[in-house]
Enzyme design. Structure first.
Site, PDB file in Angstrom:
ATOM      1  N   SER A   7       0.891  -1.153   0.186  1.00  0.00           N
ATOM      2  CA  SER A   7      -0.001  -0.044  -0.070  1.00  0.00           C
ATOM      3  C   SER A   7       0.949   1.263   0.215  1.00  0.00           C
ATOM      4  CB  SER A   7      -0.810   0.049   1.167  1.00  0.00           C
ATOM      5  OG  SER A   7      -1.309   1.429   1.457  1.00  0.00           O
TER       6      SER A   7
ATOM      7  N   TYR B  59      -2.258   5.119  -4.079  1.00  0.00           N
ATOM      8  CA  TYR B  59      -2.937   5.988  -3.572  1.00  0.00           C
ATOM      9  C   TYR B  59      -2.621   7.323  -4.360  1.00  0.00           C
ATOM     10  CZ  TYR B  59      -5.650   3.561   0.113  1.00  0.00           C
ATOM     11  OH  TYR B  59      -6.441   2.558   0.839  1.00  0.00           O
TER      12      TYR B  59
ATOM     13  N   THR C 228      -6.384   2.463  -6.095  1.00  0.00           N
ATOM     14  CA  THR C 228      -7.476   2.454  -5.335  1.00  0.00           C
ATOM     15  C   THR C 228      -8.371   3.764  -5.573  1.00  0.00           C
ATOM     16  OG1 THR C 228      -6.390   0.739  -3.733  1.00  0.00           O
ATOM     17  CG2 THR C 228      -8.285   2.224  -3.027  1.00  0.00           C
TER      18      THR C 228
ATOM     19  N   ARG D  47     -15.637   6.136  10.253  1.00  0.00           N
ATOM     20  CA  ARG D  47     -15.371   4.975  11.067  1.00  0.00           C
ATOM     21  C   ARG D  47     -15.433   5.415  12.441  1.00  0.00           C
ATOM     22  NH1 ARG D  47      -9.936   3.096   7.602  1.00  0.00           N
ATOM     23  NH2 ARG D  47     -11.040   2.992   5.703  1.00  0.00           N
TER      24      ARG D  47
ATOM     25  N   LYS E 126      -8.757  -0.860  -8.236  1.00  0.00           N
ATOM     26  CA  LYS E 126      -9.523  -1.406  -7.174  1.00  0.00           C
ATOM     27  C   LYS E 126     -10.464  -0.739  -6.470  1.00  0.00           C
ATOM     28  CE  LYS E 126      -7.672  -3.276  -2.649  1.00  0.00           C
ATOM     29  NZ  LYS E 126      -8.214  -2.214  -1.555  1.00  0.00           N
TER      30      LYS E 126
ATOM     31  N   SER F 290     -13.022  -8.782   0.110  1.00  0.00           N
ATOM     32  CA  SER F 290     -13.784  -8.061   1.019  1.00  0.00           C
ATOM     33  C   SER F 290     -14.721  -9.051   1.440  1.00  0.00           C
ATOM     34  CB  SER F 290     -14.668  -7.126   0.310  1.00  0.00           C
ATOM     35  OG  SER F 290     -13.990  -5.823  -0.119  1.00  0.00           O
ATOM     36  N   GLY F 291     -14.196  -9.743   2.520  1.00  0.00           N
ATOM     37  CA  GLY F 291     -14.815 -10.690   3.619  1.00  0.00           C
ATOM     38  C   GLY F 291     -14.441 -11.964   3.469  1.00  0.00           C
ATOM     39  N   VAL F 292     -13.503 -12.395   2.510  1.00  0.00           N
ATOM     40  CA  VAL F 292     -12.888 -13.590   2.744  1.00  0.00           C
ATOM     41  C   VAL F 292     -12.230 -14.161   3.992  1.00  0.00           C
ATOM     42  CG1 VAL F 292     -11.217 -15.001   1.403  1.00  0.00           C
ATOM     43  CG2 VAL F 292     -12.537 -13.633   0.101  1.00  0.00           C
TER      44      VAL F 292
ATOM     45  N   GLY G 241      -7.136  -9.768   3.166  1.00  0.00           N
ATOM     46  CA  GLY G 241      -6.666  -8.605   4.217  1.00  0.00           C
ATOM     47  C   GLY G 241      -6.582  -8.828   5.557  1.00  0.00           C
ATOM     48  N   ARG G 242      -7.796  -8.686   6.118  1.00  0.00           N
ATOM     49  CA  ARG G 242      -7.886  -8.969   7.730  1.00  0.00           C
ATOM     50  C   ARG G 242      -7.134 -10.251   8.264  1.00  0.00           C
ATOM     51  NH1 ARG G 242     -13.111  -5.453   8.378  1.00  0.00           N
ATOM     52  NH2 ARG G 242     -12.350  -3.796   9.117  1.00  0.00           N
TER      53      ARG G 242
HETATM   54  C1  FNR Z   1      -7.432  -1.910   4.127  1.00  0.00           C
HETATM   55  N1  FNR Z   1      -7.544  -2.038   2.694  1.00  0.00           N
HETATM   56  C2  FNR Z   1      -6.534  -0.961   2.040  1.00  0.00           C
HETATM   57  N2  FNR Z   1      -6.686  -1.006   0.789  1.00  0.00           N
HETATM   58  C3  FNR Z   1      -6.048  -0.221  -0.138  1.00  0.00           C
HETATM   59  O1  FNR Z   1      -6.226  -0.197  -1.453  1.00  0.00           O
HETATM   60  N3  FNR Z   1      -4.894   0.379   0.567  1.00  0.00           N
HETATM   61  C4  FNR Z   1      -4.709   0.440   1.950  1.00  0.00           C
HETATM   62  O2  FNR Z   1      -3.723   0.886   2.487  1.00  0.00           O
HETATM   63  C5  FNR Z   1      -5.651  -0.333   2.692  1.00  0.00           C
HETATM   64  N4  FNR Z   1      -5.616  -0.656   4.026  1.00  0.00           N
HETATM   65  C6  FNR Z   1      -6.243  -1.192   4.858  1.00  0.00           C
HETATM   66  C7  FNR Z   1      -6.133  -1.196   6.329  1.00  0.00           C
HETATM   67  C8  FNR Z   1      -6.942  -2.132   6.798  1.00  0.00           C
HETATM   68  C9  FNR Z   1      -6.846  -2.236   8.382  1.00  0.00           C
HETATM   69  C10 FNR Z   1      -8.153  -2.949   6.154  1.00  0.00           C
HETATM   70  C11 FNR Z   1      -8.903  -3.872   7.040  1.00  0.00           C
HETATM   71  C12 FNR Z   1      -8.225  -2.902   4.891  1.00  0.00           C
HETATM   72  C13 FNR Z   1      -8.557  -2.810   1.972  1.00  0.00           C
HETATM   73  C14 FNR Z   1      -7.683  -3.923   1.512  1.00  0.00           C
HETATM   74  O3  FNR Z   1      -6.816  -3.967   0.663  1.00  0.00           O
HETATM   75  C15 FNR Z   1      -8.677  -4.955   1.052  1.00  0.00           C
HETATM   76  O4  FNR Z   1      -9.582  -4.284   0.052  1.00  0.00           O
HETATM   77  C16 FNR Z   1      -9.925  -5.733   2.104  1.00  0.00           C
HETATM   78  O5  FNR Z   1      -9.050  -5.606   3.463  1.00  0.00           O
HETATM   79  C17 FNR Z   1     -10.369  -7.028   1.896  1.00  0.00           C
HETATM   80  O6  FNR Z   1     -10.974  -7.522   2.815  1.00  0.00           O
HETATM   81  P1  FNR Z   1     -11.000  -8.359   4.018  1.00  0.00           P
HETATM   82  O7  FNR Z   1     -10.103  -9.601   3.393  1.00  0.00           O
HETATM   83  O8  FNR Z   1      -9.962  -7.703   4.795  1.00  0.00           O
HETATM   84  O9  FNR Z   1     -12.239  -8.787   4.482  1.00  0.00           O
END
Ligand code: FNR
Length: 421
Positions: free
Chosen positions: A140, A164, A190, A199, A281, A337-339, A359-360
């Protein structure tokens, strides 16, 4: 359990990831214990216990009331895999190709900013494990380690850069050049985060590490950004808070870009990289996916940023279904997202994605146990996928299409509470 002398293992084109299960079952015999429970609910809880309050809020916060996050998870329940029996899966293959790289599985590390708040070694252990497992790593722009150091940790692993885009073309070009020179050979822009979504937890606790002078290392190490600081009279050594704030305010600037800028970015990236892939993205609508095709974008990540940007939005998996139907044969579709497990990966692929990012899951692994934690989470996910293919009768990830799932109507009200993942 899983015979390590199975002669098929040596004939497989893929590592026998399934043996990681045996390794864990065997541990007690050697006086050891598996690192931690990778059930996503338990994993999340362990991360919560380990992290600082700020780290936890930043990792767990979603936009608004978390309805998009909930929808992301609910959508997976709507699709169920239909297992097959008595299929010879002994030589099954989990590999796939992405942007010219042969990788271990259709699973990659989603770009996640500021890893420093999850572990003191930040992005380094994550990039290292990704390289080791031959799974794509996406860095990122909000990362908390200089691009060059992340590349060194990643070794020969396939790696992409998530942009970004600042409203400062010279700075953008500097980032692209640094990324390309460091071996990040696909660019992913992104487009859903001109600014962080609303948030509640983060706002309520003034939880923004960059404004405390933490995590801006990727920007502070950039020569053009250093020049900008000088021009603004900011001495990076003496006023880290001002410099870090200036960096992040030029990344999450709150100023939208529009489609008109895309040809410029594509042109610059192709020139710098000699024609390597460019992807966007954050795509959720069919109209936007079609626009990507029209603009000559090579790939899209169907993503809603884990539900962290727009509250009350559609599930990313539902968006995937619509988009794959419309442009699946015209553009390379990735999903996130959500996997939370291998079955989710399989469902996303069945609905038309060619590749899936998580991600998470890895953030939690990093938070719980650093490098070992990331490795444990990702090896477990690979083993989960390998075993699923073995027991459900699939030989290749190419077999995941609509015929292998049964899908039910969108009756999301059945799951009424925030699903804690
Ligand atoms: C993100 N995501 C994200 N996306 C991106 O393009 N640049 C970033 O810096 C970040 N930073 C970021 C921080 C945190 C804490 C989270 C949870 C997510 C989004 C990330 O790339 C991705 O789209 C999601 O996290 C995918 O979903 P899951 O797998 O976390 O459910």
């Amino acid at each position: 359990m899983s015979d390590p002398t199975n002669p098929n293992i040596s004939k497989r084109s893929t590592e026998q990831w399934a043996l990681y299960q045996r390794e864990n079952f065997w541990k007690v015999n050697e006086g050891n214990w598996p690192p931690f429970n990778t059930d996503p609910r338990q994993l999340e809880q362990q991360a919560k216990e380990k992290l600082s309050q700020g780290g936890w809020f930043y990792a767990s916060s979603n936009a608004g009331q978390s309805y998009t996050h909930l929808a992301n998870r609910q959508a997976f329940f709507r699709h169920r895999i239909i297992p097959r029996q008595l299929v010879d899966t002994n030589l099954r293959d989990t590999t796939t190709e992405i942007f010219g790289h042969n990788v271990s599985a259709p699973i990659g590390f989603a770009p996640i900013g500021i890893n420093k708040i999850y572990h003191n070694l930040a992005e380094l252990p994550v990039a290292k494990v990704a390289g080791e497992l031959n799974l794509p790593y996406c860095l990122s722009t909000a990362g908390s380690t200089p691009i060059e150091k992340v590349a060194a940790a990643n070794g020969n692993g396939p790696r992409f850069f998530q942009l970004y885009m600042p409203h400062d073309d010279e700075l953008t070009l500097s980032l692209l050049n640094r990324a390309w020179k460091s071996g990040f050979d696909a660019l992913i822009l992104t487009t859903d985060t001109w600014q962080l979504g609303w948030r509640h937890d983060d706002v309520a606790h003034s939880n923004y590490a960059f404004y405390r002078g933490i995590g801006a290392d990727l920007g502070l190490s950039d020569p053009v950004f250093q020049k900008r600081c000088k021009e603004a009279g900011i001495d990076i050594e003496k006023d880290i808070v001002a410099a870090s704030a200036k960096w992040i305010d030029s990344i999450w600037h709150g100023r939208a870009w529009s489609w008109e800028k895309i040809p410029w970015l594509i042109e610059q990236w192709k020139r710098i990289s000699g024609g390597r892939p460019f992807a966007i993205k954050g795509i959720q609508s069919v109209a936007d996916a079609k626009k990507c095709v029209d603009y000559g974008v090579d790939g899209i990540v169907v993503s809603n940023h884990a539900g962290r940007q727009v509250d009350g939005a559609i599930a990313s998996l539902d968006a995937l279904e619509n988009i794959a139907e419309a442009v699946g044969d015209k553009i390379y579709i990735m999903y996130d997202s959500g996997v939370r497990g291998a079955s989710d990966v399989v469902k996303a692929l069945a609905l038309g994605a060619k590749f899936v990012f998580v991600g998470r899951l890895w953030v939690w692994g990093l938070s719980v146990m650093g490098e070992e934690g990331v490795r444990h989470v990702m090896k477990s996910l690979l083993a989960d996928l390998d075993i699923l293919m073995g027991v459900a009768g699939f030989n290749s990830v190419k077999e995941f299409d609509r015929s292998i799932i049964e899908s039910y109507p969108k009756s999301y009200s059945l799951i009424h509470e925030r699903y804690g993942l």
